[in-house]
Design an enzyme around this catalytic site. Structure first.
Site, PDB file in Angstrom:
ATOM      1  N   GLU A  42       3.850  -6.428   7.303  1.00 55.99           N
ATOM      2  CA  GLU A  42       4.645  -5.926   6.468  1.00 55.99           C
ATOM      3  C   GLU A  42       6.246  -6.412   6.662  1.00 55.99           C
ATOM      4  O   GLU A  42       6.833  -5.751   6.760  1.00 55.99           O
ATOM      5  CB  GLU A  42       4.637  -4.454   6.824  1.00 55.99           C
ATOM      6  CG  GLU A  42       3.125  -4.116   7.151  1.00 55.99           C
ATOM      7  CD  GLU A  42       3.305  -2.248   7.023  1.00 55.99           C
ATOM      8  OE1 GLU A  42       4.137  -1.701   7.505  1.00 55.99           O
ATOM      9  OE2 GLU A  42       1.825  -1.780   7.344  1.00 55.99           O
ATOM     10  N   TYR A  77      42.631  10.891 -16.649  1.00 59.10           N
ATOM     11  CA  TYR A  77      40.985   9.848 -17.265  1.00 59.10           C
ATOM     12  C   TYR A  77      40.560  11.108 -16.157  1.00 59.10           C
ATOM     13  O   TYR A  77      38.781  11.453 -17.209  1.00 59.10           O
ATOM     14  CB  TYR A  77      40.667   8.751 -17.014  1.00 59.10           C
ATOM     15  CG  TYR A  77      41.468   7.220 -17.412  1.00 59.10           C
ATOM     16  CD1 TYR A  77      42.529   7.401 -18.511  1.00 59.10           C
ATOM     17  CD2 TYR A  77      40.659   6.388 -16.768  1.00 59.10           C
ATOM     18  CE1 TYR A  77      42.218   6.980 -19.486  1.00 59.10           C
ATOM     19  CE2 TYR A  77      41.620   5.308 -17.726  1.00 59.10           C
ATOM     20  CZ  TYR A  77      41.993   4.936 -19.286  1.00 59.10           C
ATOM     21  OH  TYR A  77      42.613   4.183 -19.014  1.00 59.10           O
ATOM     22  N   TYR A 110     -11.562  -2.862   5.046  1.00 61.59           N
ATOM     23  CA  TYR A 110     -10.531  -2.850   5.363  1.00 61.59           C
ATOM     24  C   TYR A 110     -10.162  -1.403   5.231  1.00 61.59           C
ATOM     25  O   TYR A 110     -10.640  -0.230   4.699  1.00 61.59           O
ATOM     26  CB  TYR A 110      -9.059  -3.168   4.610  1.00 61.59           C
ATOM     27  CG  TYR A 110      -7.569  -2.569   5.397  1.00 61.59           C
ATOM     28  CD1 TYR A 110      -7.369  -3.093   6.404  1.00 61.59           C
ATOM     29  CD2 TYR A 110      -6.836  -1.734   4.773  1.00 61.59           C
ATOM     30  CE1 TYR A 110      -6.006  -2.655   7.292  1.00 61.59           C
ATOM     31  CE2 TYR A 110      -5.654  -0.989   5.251  1.00 61.59           C
ATOM     32  CZ  TYR A 110      -5.446  -1.647   6.589  1.00 61.59           C
ATOM     33  OH  TYR A 110      -4.683  -1.325   6.819  1.00 61.59           O
ATOM     34  N   PHE A 119       0.950   1.767  -2.042  1.00 57.23           N
ATOM     35  CA  PHE A 119       2.175   2.688  -1.196  1.00 57.23           C
ATOM     36  C   PHE A 119       3.323   1.910  -1.803  1.00 57.23           C
ATOM     37  O   PHE A 119       4.454   2.815  -0.739  1.00 57.23           O
ATOM     38  CB  PHE A 119       1.223   2.391  -0.191  1.00 57.23           C
ATOM     39  CG  PHE A 119       1.179   1.184   0.714  1.00 57.23           C
ATOM     40  CD1 PHE A 119       2.059   0.387   0.669  1.00 57.23           C
ATOM     41  CD2 PHE A 119      -0.040   0.765   0.885  1.00 57.23           C
ATOM     42  CE1 PHE A 119       1.547  -1.377   1.268  1.00 57.23           C
ATOM     43  CE2 PHE A 119      -0.165  -1.268   0.591  1.00 57.23           C
ATOM     44  CZ  PHE A 119       0.927  -1.774   0.882  1.00 57.23           C
ATOM     45  N   ASN A 162      -1.393   6.965   4.052  1.00 59.42           N
ATOM     46  CA  ASN A 162      -0.903   5.746   3.042  1.00 59.42           C
ATOM     47  C   ASN A 162      -0.617   6.480   2.182  1.00 59.42           C
ATOM     48  O   ASN A 162      -1.114   6.836   1.361  1.00 59.42           O
ATOM     49  CB  ASN A 162      -1.957   5.016   3.286  1.00 59.42           C
ATOM     50  CG  ASN A 162      -1.796   3.688   3.574  1.00 59.42           C
ATOM     51  OD1 ASN A 162      -1.033   3.222   2.535  1.00 59.42           O
ATOM     52  ND2 ASN A 162      -2.534   2.758   4.240  1.00 59.42           N
ATOM     53  N   ARG A 170      39.731  13.574 -19.626  1.00 61.45           N
ATOM     54  CA  ARG A 170      39.020  12.979 -21.054  1.00 61.45           C
ATOM     55  C   ARG A 170      37.937  12.513 -20.934  1.00 61.45           C
ATOM     56  O   ARG A 170      36.628  12.797 -21.393  1.00 61.45           O
ATOM     57  CB  ARG A 170      40.853  12.153 -21.507  1.00 61.45           C
ATOM     58  CG  ARG A 170      40.088  11.904 -22.657  1.00 61.45           C
ATOM     59  CD  ARG A 170      40.714  11.173 -23.308  1.00 61.45           C
ATOM     60  NE  ARG A 170      42.302  10.461 -22.233  1.00 61.45           N
ATOM     61  CZ  ARG A 170      42.551   9.605 -22.695  1.00 61.45           C
ATOM     62  NH1 ARG A 170      41.791   8.663 -23.430  1.00 61.45           N
ATOM     63  NH2 ARG A 170      43.682   9.033 -21.184  1.00 61.45           N
ATOM     64  N   HIS A 181       0.705   6.668  15.205  1.00 57.63           N
ATOM     65  CA  HIS A 181       1.077   6.394  14.195  1.00 57.63           C
ATOM     66  C   HIS A 181       2.268   7.496  13.782  1.00 57.63           C
ATOM     67  O   HIS A 181       3.504   7.880  13.591  1.00 57.63           O
ATOM     68  CB  HIS A 181       0.505   6.644  12.597  1.00 57.63           C
ATOM     69  CG  HIS A 181       0.040   5.087  12.240  1.00 57.63           C
ATOM     70  ND1 HIS A 181      -0.471   4.059  13.527  1.00 57.63           N
ATOM     71  CD2 HIS A 181       0.459   4.261  11.404  1.00 57.63           C
ATOM     72  CE1 HIS A 181      -0.691   3.256  13.106  1.00 57.63           C
ATOM     73  NE2 HIS A 181      -0.091   3.436  11.651  1.00 57.63           N
TER      74      HIS A 181
END
Length: 511
Positions: free
Chosen positions: A416, A282, A53, A330, A196, A285, A83
């Site tokens: 994915e 509050y 791959y 990743f 990646n 404090r 990409h």
């Protein structure tokens, strides 16, 4: 400063120096050797013709598509071009520079199978102050920050866009030519190794951690101003009261507040006053409980970032024994969770600060301060609308505190099928912190105005330092003026270290 990328990577300080400064970058000889050894394994796989791959196959849903040897370099270039599909405004220079250095760091670990020339090409961009134009949208935090890193990689190929010095974009090829740099040609596996990883998410988280640490110290400063101006008490911040609930951040914030409030004639003026409130509200404090919880959340995020900084998030990885294995490293879930937790914490630090501002401006709750902190209410509105601004920002931060990391949606033909949204989480965290800066700026203005209106009583040393810094651009309380420039100046006072340094020179370091 020269940052040397070692085989073990870089430090947080290195990332900040390169991202926010002008530090030069170089690659250690041992790092070059580690990358060359890793590359030799990939070359051996090429010779053997094994299907692996990212080396001899397509990507994502196309992982089972075999690529002929003569087309594998073409595959890597096509990967980068396809990409680099981001959209929107460009990311800031500091984010892109952090991202590029972190990608060099990842390649330097010697598990990515790239030639040293690839890492050096990114280093050359950093050293020549060439910032790729990286659009804000495109990463889902799955397979890392694919689109943002692809936009960076385009430039070392002599393509894509860069961020010009005037803020406009220019062609990457022109920027390389002007710097005397030559585009590189990728070999097998190298395009995938360039994109990646979690470098964009990690870069933004490291920058945010640095920013939030400073803002938490300034939140203690502005809280002390408000408490002092409203004739509050320092008794709830005594160390023994926090030792019995020993959250580290809470004890730190309480200690800061206690020291910030010492030496004040304003505080002394009502210390034994029986008409004085037995308990403060509050928002006064409980300031160390809220800011302290945020500090503890920051410590968690800092640990996550430190682990990621020594991690390899590439895929596939080239192991020293010759195996090339696919991983899920990743996936940005650790960074996305940390960023979402920090956004929640920062939003609440801003929310409690705005509540103190509202008290300061309300004549029924501010203990004898004039309405909206103007000496002449009615004709003048004082800080009325500054509080509106703070309130509006608090509301926006509440929306931004909604976690991005639970908003997964599937991509790449269901390959994915769960994504981290870590890029979105870290990006919106930076917006929350920028908003927090504005809220604290409003509290700074209100607290200083309140102290000025308590004259002739003298504030604490910290209060005096704040009054001197702010009075330089506001003067004494008087008629209304154009507020926007004052707000900008107050933001700069909060964001930069000068006031904190001045305070610390008198009372010691703030934790």
């Amino acid at each position: 400063m020269n940052v040397i990328v070692q085989p073990t990577g870089v430090t947080t300080a290195d990332v900040l120096a390169v991202a926010r400064g002008t530090a030069q970058v170089s690659i250690a000889e041992q790092t070059v050797a580690a990358m060359a050894t890793s590359r030799a394994i990939v070359d051996g796989i090429e010779r053997d013709g094994r299907p692996v791959y990212g080396v001899s196959t397509g990507f994502g849903a196309l992982a089972n598509t075999f690529i002929a040897p003569e087309r594998r370099a073409e595959l890597q270039h096509a990967l980068i071009r396809s990409h680099a599909a981001g959209a929107g405004a460009p990311m800031p220079r500091e984010v892109v520079r952090a991202m590029m250095l972190l990608r060099v760091r990842s390649l330097a670990l010697g598990y990515s199978g790239v030639r040293p020339i690839v890492a050096q090409a990114l280093v050359d961009l950093l050293n020549h102050d060439i910032t790729p134009w990286v659009p804000e949208h495109g990463s889902l935090g799955a397979s890392g920050d694919l689109a943002p890193l692809a936009h960076c990689a385009m430039v070392i190929l002599g393509e894509g866009w860069v961020l010009g010095k005037d803020g406009h974009r220019m062609m990457g090829a022109d920027a390389l030519h002007a710097a005397g740099l030559t585009p590189i040609t990728l070999s097998s596996k190298e395009g995938l190794a360039l994109i990646n990883g979690t470098d964009g998410m990690l870069g933004m988280l490291l920058l945010a951690v640095d920013d939030f640490a400073h803002l938490l110290a300034m939140a203690d400063v502005t809280a002390a101003l408000s408490i002092e101006a409203m004739l509050g008490t320092d008794r709830p911040f005594q160390p023994e009261l926090h030792a019995i609930r020993p959250h580290p951040g809470q004890m730190t914030s309480a200690a800061n507040l206690h020291r910030l409030l010492q030496g004040s004639s304003i505080m002394d003026s009502h210390r034994d006053d029986h008409e004085h409130a037995v308990q403060d509200a509050y928002s006064m404090r409980c300031a160390p409980q809220v800011a302290g919880a945020a500090r503890d959340t920051l410590d968690f995020a800092r640990q996550v970032a430190a682990r990621e900084l020594v991690s390899l998030a590439d895929n596939p990885v080239v192991l020293p024994d010759g195996r090339v294995e696919s991983t899920g490293n990743f996936h940005g879930a650790p960074l996305g969770f940390a960023a979402d937790f920090l956004a929640i914490a920062a939003a609440e630090v801003g929310a409690i600060a705005e509540r103190r501002v509202d008290r300061l401006l309300d004549v029924t709750r501010s203990r004898d301060l004039p309405a909206f902190l103007t000496p002449d209410p009615g004709v003048n509105s004082g800080l009325m609308i500054a509080q509106y601004t703070a309130a509006g920002i608090v509301a926006e931060n509440r929306r931004l505190a909604s976690p991005a990391s639970v908003d997964s949606l599937p991509t790449s033909g269901m390959q994915e099928d769960h994504v981290s949204m870590g890029w979105s989480a870290t990006k919106k965290l930076r917006t929350v912190l920028d908003n927090l800066t504005s809220i604290l700026a409003v509290e700074l203005l209100a607290g200083v105005r309140g102290l000025q209106l308590r004259a002739p009583l003298v504030p604490s040393p910290s209060g005096r330092a704040c009054v001197a810094a702010v009075a330089a651009y506001t003067g004494e309380p008087g008629p209304d003026v154009f507020m926007a420039p004052i707000m900008e100046a107050a933001r700069a006072t909060i964001a930069t270290p000068a006031l904190r340094t001045d305070i610390e020179s008198t009372i010691g370091p703030l934790s």
